[in-house]
Write a protein that holds these residues in place. Structure first.
Motif, short mmCIF file in Angstrom:
data_model
loop_
_atom_site.label_atom_id
_atom_site.label_comp_id
_atom_site.label_asym_id
_atom_site.label_seq_id
_atom_site.Cartn_x
_atom_site.Cartn_y
_atom_site.Cartn_z
N LEU A 117 11.84 -5.01 1.96
CA LEU A 117 10.50 -5.57 1.90
C LEU A 117 9.48 -4.44 1.91
CD1 LEU A 117 8.89 -8.27 1.94
CD2 LEU A 117 8.58 -7.88 4.40
N VAL A 118 8.56 -4.48 0.95
CA VAL A 118 7.50 -3.48 0.83
C VAL A 118 6.18 -4.21 0.65
CG1 VAL A 118 6.59 -1.55 -0.52
CG2 VAL A 118 9.06 -1.79 -0.20
N LEU A 119 5.15 -3.76 1.35
CA LEU A 119 3.81 -4.29 1.15
C LEU A 119 3.02 -3.30 0.31
CD1 LEU A 119 4.62 -6.36 3.26
CD2 LEU A 119 2.38 -6.08 4.33
N SER A 120 2.43 -3.78 -0.77
CA SER A 120 1.69 -2.91 -1.69
C SER A 120 0.23 -3.34 -1.75
CB SER A 120 2.30 -2.98 -3.09
OG SER A 120 3.64 -2.54 -3.08
N HIS A 121 -0.65 -2.35 -1.69
CA HIS A 121 -2.07 -2.66 -1.80
C HIS A 121 -2.39 -3.07 -3.22
CE1 HIS A 121 -6.52 -1.68 -1.71
NE2 HIS A 121 -6.35 -2.57 -0.74
N ARG A 122 -3.13 -4.13 -3.34
CA ARG A 122 -3.36 -4.76 -4.64
C ARG A 122 -4.24 -3.91 -5.55
NH1 ARG A 122 -5.70 -9.25 -2.70
NH2 ARG A 122 -3.65 -9.90 -1.93
N TYR A 123 -5.10 -3.09 -4.97
CA TYR A 123 -6.12 -2.41 -5.77
C TYR A 123 -6.01 -0.88 -5.74
CZ TYR A 123 -7.98 -7.09 -5.05
OH TYR A 123 -8.11 -8.45 -4.98
N SER A 124 -4.96 -0.35 -5.15
CA SER A 124 -4.78 1.10 -5.13
C SER A 124 -3.29 1.42 -5.05
CB SER A 124 -5.51 1.72 -3.93
OG SER A 124 -4.93 1.30 -2.71
N LYS A 125 -2.98 2.67 -5.23
CA LYS A 125 -1.58 3.09 -5.17
C LYS A 125 -1.22 3.37 -3.71
CE LYS A 125 1.73 6.10 -7.53
NZ LYS A 125 2.51 4.92 -7.98
N LEU A 126 -0.74 2.35 -3.05
CA LEU A 126 -0.43 2.44 -1.62
C LEU A 126 0.67 1.46 -1.27
CD1 LEU A 126 -1.12 3.55 1.23
CD2 LEU A 126 -2.81 1.70 1.41
N LYS A 142 -6.82 -0.73 5.37
CA LYS A 142 -7.24 -1.77 4.43
C LYS A 142 -7.01 -3.15 5.07
CE LYS A 142 -7.76 1.13 0.84
NZ LYS A 142 -9.04 1.35 0.12
N PRO A 143 -7.79 -4.15 4.65
CA PRO A 143 -7.57 -5.51 5.16
C PRO A 143 -6.19 -6.04 4.78
CG PRO A 143 -9.72 -5.34 4.12
CD PRO A 143 -8.98 -4.08 3.77
N PHE A 144 -5.60 -6.78 5.69
CA PHE A 144 -4.26 -7.33 5.47
C PHE A 144 -4.19 -8.17 4.20
CE2 PHE A 144 -1.44 -11.07 6.50
CZ PHE A 144 -0.23 -10.41 6.26
N TYR A 145 -5.23 -8.97 3.94
CA TYR A 145 -5.17 -9.89 2.80
C TYR A 145 -5.31 -9.17 1.45
CZ TYR A 145 -10.20 -9.76 3.98
OH TYR A 145 -11.48 -9.36 4.31
N GLU A 146 -5.48 -7.86 1.45
CA GLU A 146 -5.49 -7.11 0.19
C GLU A 146 -4.11 -6.57 -0.17
OE1 GLU A 146 -8.45 -4.07 0.14
OE2 GLU A 146 -10.14 -5.48 0.22
N PHE A 147 -3.11 -6.89 0.62
CA PHE A 147 -1.75 -6.44 0.35
C PHE A 147 -0.90 -7.62 -0.15
CE2 PHE A 147 -3.33 -3.19 3.12
CZ PHE A 147 -2.64 -2.03 2.78
N ASP A 148 0.07 -7.30 -0.97
CA ASP A 148 1.05 -8.29 -1.41
C ASP A 148 2.44 -7.82 -1.01
OD1 ASP A 148 -0.65 -10.19 -2.84
OD2 ASP A 148 -1.00 -8.54 -4.24
N ALA A 149 3.28 -8.78 -0.67
CA ALA A 149 4.65 -8.46 -0.25
C ALA A 149 5.58 -8.51 -1.46
CB ALA A 149 5.12 -9.44 0.82
N TRP A 150 6.43 -7.51 -1.55
CA TRP A 150 7.40 -7.43 -2.63
C TRP A 150 8.81 -7.33 -2.05
CZ3 TRP A 150 6.19 -7.45 -7.90
CH2 TRP A 150 4.84 -7.36 -8.21
#
Length: 342
Positions: free
Chosen positions: A230-239, A208-216
């Motif tokens: 630190l976890v990166l989660s995909h904004r539009y899917s369970k990933l 997936k494109p990097f800019y579709e992830f958010d850092a938590w």
């Protein structure tokens, strides 16, 4: 330069319009309340200081003279101008690493403390009837182990690596995740459950494109107190991408903030590669970085030719910069592109 980077490569000044998030699939309930979504953009030139300290100039110069073991043994791990790929080694390598770390803690913390205790209990500081020579002779196997056990473990680990490199330097089940600066993509390998006596099925690779992830920044509590990952989660899917694997859990969230800045800076093709010592040998291969270094006159061997005292000061300065990082007070660049579900 434009042809070198792919169309999905990350440029903070030209992020494509994003779809609104209708549901937060990766953070719900208690997970959401114990997590903080970190803002995009306005990064600082910071990174977790351990990323620097684990590769001092002496080590870099030594590695220059040696063969690349990753290439020699076909390891999946990668850290260069194009991608960061996390691929844990096989179990035996991790066990030897644990032995080495345990030995170092023992040798540099436990043994000196025990030596001080022995000195304080000696005739120099007590009124026991034995003289100093008799006191030394009374020391037995236990004292020897306490004083030298750590060095024995370190020696065992080094000998194992020297004598059995092919056995130790093996890939584990495969890569876990990858950040690709050139393509702007994050790749995640999802492995099916392994059942006894049955071969493991091939992993599912998600990209997936990097800019579709958010850092938590995710908090959890154990017997040592509150720890942050630190976890990166995909904004539009369970990933989820557990990027904190290479950093480890920390008692302060600022390390996660610095790590997020480092990731953004690494992926941002409008700026040079971060000043990470291990990346120095690749800087001339990245067009943006090469152009920057030529314009600023940055020495090609800035880190490799640095003296130990200066390097230590650089690491100390990074600790200071991380401790005052302003992540939580920044505006969120991505919030201008979409509406979040929560």
């Amino acid at each position: 330069m434009a042809s070198y980077y792919c169309s999905y490569a990350y440029r903070p000044d030209s992020i494509p319009e994003q779809s609104n998030q209708t549901q937060e699939l990766n953070r719900t309930g208690l997970d959401r309340s114990a997590s903080l979504r970190l803002p995009w953009g306005n990064t600082r030139e910071v990174m977790p200081p351990t990323f620097m300290s684990r590769n001092p100039p002496r080590k870099l110069r030594r590695l220059e003279k040696k063969e690349d073991l990753s290439e020699k043994y076909g390891l999946h791990v990668e850290s260069n101008h194009e991608c960061f790929r996390h691929a844990p080694l096989a179990l035996q390598a991790r066990l030897v690493s644990i032995i080495s770390v345990t030995g170092a803690l023992w040798a540099y913390i436990v043994s000196p403390g025990y030596l001080i205790t022995l000195i304080l209990m000696s005739p120099l500081f007590t009124s026991i009837s034995r003289n100093y020579s008799e006191y030394i002779q009374s020391l037995g196997l236990f004292e020897f182990i306490m004083l030298g056990g750590g060095w024995i473990l370190i020696l065992m680990a080094k000998l194992a690596l020297r004598l059995f490199p092919k056995w130790l330097l093996r890939n584990g089940r495969g890569p876990e995740w990858e950040f690709n600066r050139r393509t702007g993509m994050i790749k995640v390998w999802q492995y099916p459950k392994k059942f006894p006596f049955l071969p493991r099925k091939p992993p599912v690779v998600v990209e997936k494109p990097f800019y579709e992830f958010d850092a938590w920044c995710c908090a959890r509590v154990d017997r040592f107190g509150t720890l942050f990952d630190l976890v990166l989660s995909h904004r539009y899917s369970k990933l989820d991408v557990t990027v904190g694997d290479i950093l480890g859990a920390h008692g302060s969230p600022t390390m996660c903030y610095a790590y997020w800045d480092f990731i953004q800076n690494y992926m941002d093709i409008t700026r040079p590669l971060p000043e990470l010592p291990m990346l120095e040998q690749y800087r001339h291969l990245d067009p943006t970085t090469a152009k920057h270094d030529q314009a600023t006159g940055r020495p090609a061997r800035y880190w490799r030719d640095m003296d130990d005292k200066t390097f230590k000061q650089k690491v100390d300065d990074m600790f200071t910069d991380v401790s005052i990082i302003d992540t939580t007070r920044r505006p969120d660049l991505m919030a201008e592109k979409l509406s979040y579900a929560s």
